[in-house]
Design a protein around this motif. Structure first.
Motif, PDB file in Angstrom:
ATOM      1  N   ARG A   1     -21.751   2.963  -6.086  1.00  0.00           N
ATOM      2  CA  ARG A   1     -21.483   2.938  -7.518  1.00  0.00           C
ATOM      3  C   ARG A   1     -20.603   4.134  -7.861  1.00  0.00           C
ATOM      4  O   ARG A   1     -21.076   5.278  -7.894  1.00  0.00           O
ATOM      5  N   PRO A   2     -19.310   3.923  -8.109  1.00  0.00           N
ATOM      6  CA  PRO A   2     -18.430   5.069  -8.384  1.00  0.00           C
ATOM      7  C   PRO A   2     -18.788   5.724  -9.706  1.00  0.00           C
ATOM      8  O   PRO A   2     -19.128   5.058 -10.685  1.00  0.00           O
ATOM      9  N   ALA A   3     -18.694   7.057  -9.727  1.00  0.00           N
ATOM     10  CA  ALA A   3     -19.018   7.799 -10.949  1.00  0.00           C
ATOM     11  C   ALA A   3     -18.028   7.493 -12.065  1.00  0.00           C
ATOM     12  O   ALA A   3     -18.372   7.562 -13.244  1.00  0.00           O
ATOM     13  N   GLY A   4     -16.809   7.168 -11.695  1.00  0.00           N
ATOM     14  CA  GLY A   4     -15.804   6.849 -12.693  1.00  0.00           C
ATOM     15  C   GLY A   4     -14.721   5.974 -12.106  1.00  0.00           C
ATOM     16  O   GLY A   4     -14.435   6.021 -10.904  1.00  0.00           O
ATOM     17  N   VAL A   5     -14.127   5.152 -12.952  1.00  0.00           N
ATOM     18  CA  VAL A   5     -13.000   4.307 -12.566  1.00  0.00           C
ATOM     19  C   VAL A   5     -11.934   4.469 -13.640  1.00  0.00           C
ATOM     20  O   VAL A   5     -12.234   4.395 -14.841  1.00  0.00           O
ATOM     21  N   LEU A   6     -10.688   4.679 -13.220  1.00  0.00           N
ATOM     22  CA  LEU A   6      -9.628   4.998 -14.171  1.00  0.00           C
ATOM     23  C   LEU A   6      -8.394   4.147 -13.946  1.00  0.00           C
ATOM     24  O   LEU A   6      -7.954   3.949 -12.808  1.00  0.00           O
ATOM     25  N   LEU A   7      -7.821   3.648 -15.031  1.00  0.00           N
ATOM     26  CA  LEU A   7      -6.563   2.892 -15.002  1.00  0.00           C
ATOM     27  C   LEU A   7      -5.393   3.845 -15.139  1.00  0.00           C
ATOM     28  O   LEU A   7      -5.333   4.646 -16.075  1.00  0.00           O
ATOM     29  N   GLU A   8      -4.454   3.781 -14.187  1.00  0.00           N
ATOM     30  CA  GLU A   8      -3.240   4.586 -14.231  1.00  0.00           C
ATOM     31  C   GLU A   8      -2.064   3.737 -14.707  1.00  0.00           C
ATOM     32  O   GLU A   8      -1.849   2.638 -14.215  1.00  0.00           O
ATOM     33  N   ARG A   9      -1.292   4.289 -15.633  1.00  0.00           N
ATOM     34  CA  ARG A   9      -0.043   3.664 -16.072  1.00  0.00           C
ATOM     35  C   ARG A   9       0.899   4.795 -16.460  1.00  0.00           C
ATOM     36  O   ARG A   9       0.562   5.605 -17.328  1.00  0.00           O
ATOM     37  N   ASP A  10       2.057   4.873 -15.824  1.00  0.00           N
ATOM     38  CA  ASP A  10       2.959   5.999 -16.042  1.00  0.00           C
ATOM     39  C   ASP A  10       4.196   5.656 -16.858  1.00  0.00           C
ATOM     40  O   ASP A  10       4.843   6.548 -17.403  1.00  0.00           O
ATOM     41  N   GLU A  11       4.565   4.394 -16.915  1.00  0.00           N
ATOM     42  CA  GLU A  11       5.746   3.997 -17.677  1.00  0.00           C
ATOM     43  C   GLU A  11       5.692   2.504 -17.935  1.00  0.00           C
ATOM     44  O   GLU A  11       4.771   1.817 -17.501  1.00  0.00           O
ATOM     45  N   ASN A  12       6.712   1.996 -18.652  1.00  0.00           N
ATOM     46  CA  ASN A  12       6.753   0.582 -19.010  1.00  0.00           C
ATOM     47  C   ASN A  12       5.441   0.176 -19.678  1.00  0.00           C
ATOM     48  O   ASN A  12       4.805  -0.807 -19.310  1.00  0.00           O
ATOM     49  N   PHE A  13       5.043   0.955 -20.690  1.00  0.00           N
ATOM     50  CA  PHE A  13       3.731   0.784 -21.306  1.00  0.00           C
ATOM     51  C   PHE A  13       3.676  -0.495 -22.150  1.00  0.00           C
ATOM     52  O   PHE A  13       4.534  -0.715 -23.009  1.00  0.00           O
ATOM     53  N   PRO A  14       2.650  -1.325 -21.922  1.00  0.00           N
ATOM     54  CA  PRO A  14       2.493  -2.536 -22.734  1.00  0.00           C
ATOM     55  C   PRO A  14       1.794  -2.236 -24.051  1.00  0.00           C
ATOM     56  O   PRO A  14       1.437  -1.087 -24.336  1.00  0.00           O
ATOM     57  N   GLU A  15       1.572  -3.255 -24.828  1.00  0.00           N
ATOM     58  CA  GLU A  15       0.817  -3.108 -26.066  1.00  0.00           C
ATOM     59  C   GLU A  15      -0.620  -2.673 -25.762  1.00  0.00           C
ATOM     60  O   GLU A  15      -1.157  -2.980 -24.689  1.00  0.00           O
TER      61      GLU A  15
ATOM     62  N   ILE B   1       1.271   6.899 -24.950  1.00  0.00           N
ATOM     63  CA  ILE B   1       0.161   6.046 -25.397  1.00  0.00           C
ATOM     64  C   ILE B   1      -0.970   6.872 -26.008  1.00  0.00           C
ATOM     65  O   ILE B   1      -2.098   6.390 -26.127  1.00  0.00           O
ATOM     66  N   ALA B   2      -0.664   8.091 -26.422  1.00  0.00           N
ATOM     67  CA  ALA B   2      -1.703   8.989 -26.934  1.00  0.00           C
ATOM     68  C   ALA B   2      -2.435   8.393 -28.133  1.00  0.00           C
ATOM     69  O   ALA B   2      -3.672   8.426 -28.201  1.00  0.00           O
ATOM     70  N   ASP B   3      -1.683   7.843 -29.073  1.00  0.00           N
ATOM     71  CA  ASP B   3      -2.320   7.276 -30.270  1.00  0.00           C
ATOM     72  C   ASP B   3      -3.189   6.078 -29.918  1.00  0.00           C
ATOM     73  O   ASP B   3      -4.297   5.919 -30.443  1.00  0.00           O
ATOM     74  N   ALA B   4      -2.688   5.238 -29.005  1.00  0.00           N
ATOM     75  CA  ALA B   4      -3.441   4.047 -28.617  1.00  0.00           C
ATOM     76  C   ALA B   4      -4.735   4.440 -27.900  1.00  0.00           C
ATOM     77  O   ALA B   4      -5.798   3.855 -28.149  1.00  0.00           O
ATOM     78  N   VAL B   5      -4.660   5.428 -27.023  1.00  0.00           N
ATOM     79  CA  VAL B   5      -5.850   5.863 -26.287  1.00  0.00           C
ATOM     80  C   VAL B   5      -6.892   6.425 -27.245  1.00  0.00           C
ATOM     81  O   VAL B   5      -8.097   6.182 -27.096  1.00  0.00           O
ATOM     82  N   GLU B   6      -6.448   7.154 -28.256  1.00  0.00           N
ATOM     83  CA  GLU B   6      -7.373   7.751 -29.215  1.00  0.00           C
ATOM     84  C   GLU B   6      -8.155   6.683 -29.977  1.00  0.00           C
ATOM     85  O   GLU B   6      -9.320   6.890 -30.347  1.00  0.00           O
ATOM     86  N   ARG B   7      -7.529   5.520 -30.194  1.00  0.00           N
ATOM     87  CA  ARG B   7      -8.194   4.442 -30.941  1.00  0.00           C
ATOM     88  C   ARG B   7      -8.880   3.425 -30.034  1.00  0.00           C
ATOM     89  O   ARG B   7      -9.590   2.548 -30.520  1.00  0.00           O
ATOM     90  N   MET B   8      -8.656   3.525 -28.723  1.00  0.00           N
ATOM     91  CA  MET B   8      -9.127   2.511 -27.791  1.00  0.00           C
ATOM     92  C   MET B   8     -10.643   2.580 -27.622  1.00  0.00           C
ATOM     93  O   MET B   8     -11.196   3.654 -27.357  1.00  0.00           O
ATOM     94  N   PRO B   9     -11.334   1.457 -27.775  1.00  0.00           N
ATOM     95  CA  PRO B   9     -12.795   1.483 -27.598  1.00  0.00           C
ATOM     96  C   PRO B   9     -13.171   1.571 -26.117  1.00  0.00           C
ATOM     97  O   PRO B   9     -12.441   1.120 -25.240  1.00  0.00           O
TER      98      PRO B   9
END
Length: 467
Positions: free
Chosen positions: A242-256, A14-22
């Motif tokens: 108030r957490p300093a950061g929150v992150l979504l993990e996805r390792d496979e079966n990547f959606p659009e 998902i490298a390309d998608a992450v690079e364009r993701m707002p």
């Protein structure tokens, strides 16, 4: 701790998608998949754009009986420096067992396994964390993991275990709310009470991920949508701190990309909902836990007037553990932990008897999950194998894994699997056998001195004799 914001686990798929993701403020990468001198171009562009990159280790085994491997620590430090990261993260887990401490073969789990919440395990973990902290150029944060199984004879809740770890080492926490939900389903542990006992002020950032339930067991897959139940745990956490950061993990079966963006929006909304709640759910749980711990069943006026933003007091909330048994010192704790972990891992990957006190059915579920994970990772590390074997790959690998524990990492596992197939006589002469033989021969040598050159030569002669 600097504010991280909203992030996503960076994966090549998902490298390309992450690079364009707002709205992506930072990303997390699997440390072992990064080579400091050859970072992917997409990741370099993100870093040049000012996006923070955090390396997330999976192989240290800080919860194991052995002290952290110096080479693995050096590699993690190199990645932190190459990425100019503000911190690095790892897991409260063990990933290998056996070896010199037990005078038994070394075994690899291929995945994260839970440590027992005992004083022995805590003593060993604290020492291992200090070793890692001394070797790393930036702060370390450690993650709570999901568990399919329970250790017998545990002496602490998860919240107390983590509180004592932070108190003794100063390490920061990476709290995975999906793992708290997993442990609610699989172990009957209330995530709200776990959060009430945690030192929330030590939280560096938060993981959010999806999974699925099958036959009453929750599998933390990182391949499915984030369920509402996990978002509810995130909301509860955000009502406490108030957490300093929150992150979504996805390792496979990547959606659009749009689906991932929708999940990120849901995560932001859950955090805002928690902030708007003003901490009332957290205060209610803390009052209940404190009253239970005090044995009074009542709540004082001072407790009810706690400010909405105050952090919970894990000391008051956590139950008092039983007195510690004579330890025999740090080495004694390591020895006992080593024997217990080796017995469990051997039962999971080598089919030896189930240690006393474990749920036999749950260990079966865990063993199948480990074998499936192993098949998936070998298929990624050596994609030629599924390509050569086709639909027969997974069944063949699972049959192989049942009697052949992993002892040397996934690349070695792929070679051993191919060698096993070639020498078993189960492959009919034809395209599959020829391609597999060529693949194995190409990757089996040359080998470094003293690393099995003689064995490889002998096996190669046997493989070639099947031509």
């Amino acid at each position: 701790m600097e504010r991280l914001g909203t992030g996503i686990g960076w994966r090549p798929e998902i490298a390309d998608a992450v690079e364009r993701m707002p709205g992506i403020d930072w990303v997390e990468v699997v440390a072992e998949n990064m080579c400091p001198g050859h970072l992917p171009e997409a990741l370099q562009r993100l870093r040049e754009r000012g996006v923070t990159v955090v390396p997330h280790g999976v192989s240290l085994g800080l919860g194991g009986a052995d002290r952290p491997d110096a080479g693995r620590l050096t590699a993690l430090a190199e990645r932190a420096e190459a990425l100019r990261s503000p911190l690095v993260t790892e897991h409260i887990a063990f990933v290998r067992a056996g070896g010199p401490l037990t005078a038994s073969p070394s075994l690899e789990a291929g995945h994260l396994l839970p440590v027992p919440r005992t004083r022995d395990a805590l003593d060993v973990l604290c020492e291992n964390v200090r070793v890692a902290q001394d070797a790393l150029p930036v702060p370390l944060a450690v993650e709570n993991i999901a568990a399919l199984i329970c250790w017998p004879g545990e002496e602490m809740t998860e919240g107390q275990f983590l509180y004592d770890l932070v108190d003794r080492t100063g390490v920061r926490l990476l709290i995975d709310v999906a793992n708290l939900h997993t442990n609610q389903v699989n172990r009957g542990e209330d995530p709200a009470k776990a959060l009430a006992e945690l030192p929330v002020e030590a939280i560096a950032y938060v993981h959010v991920a999806g999974g699925f339930e099958r036959d009453g067991v929750w599998h933390d897959s990182h391949a499915h949508p984030v369920p509402e139940a996990v978002l509810d745990v995130l909301t509860d956490l955000a009502s406490r701190v108030r957490p300093a950061g929150v992150l979504l993990e996805r390792d496979e079966n990547f959606p659009e990309p749009g689906v991932l963006e929708g999940e990120l929006a849901a995560i932001r909304a859950a955090v805002e909902k928690g902030r708007a709640a003003g901490g009332e759910p957290a205060r209610a749980v803390r009052r209940e836990v404190a009253a239970t711990a005090a044995g009074t069943g009542t709540v004082t006026a001072a407790t009810t007037e706690e400010p909405p933003t105050a952090a919970p007091s894990p000391v008051a909330a956590a139950p008092t553990p039983p007195p510690a048994a004579p330890s025999g010192g740090a080495d004694g704790a390591r020895q006992r932990l080593a024997l217990a972990q080796a017995a469990l891992l051997s039962a999971l990957v080598a089919g030896t008897p189930v240690p006393e006190g474990f749920d036999r059915g749950r260990l079966g579920v865990q063993a199948r999950a480990l074998a499936g994970k192993r098949a998936d990772v070998v298929g990624k590390v050596a994609p030629e194998l599924p390509g050569i074997l086709g639909e027969a790959y997974r069944a063949a690998f699972l049959a192989y894994a049942h009697g052949h524990p992993m002892t040397g990492g996934y690349r070695r596992d792929a070679l051993d699997f191919a060698e096993h197939l070639l020498l078993s006589g189960r492959l009919a002469e034809g395209r599959v056998q020829r391609e597999l033989r060529g693949w194995w021969l190409e990757r089996s040598g040359p080998v470094p001195p003293r690393s099995g050159r003689g064995r490889v030569a002998r096996v190669a002669r046997r493989v070639l004799s099947h031509r």
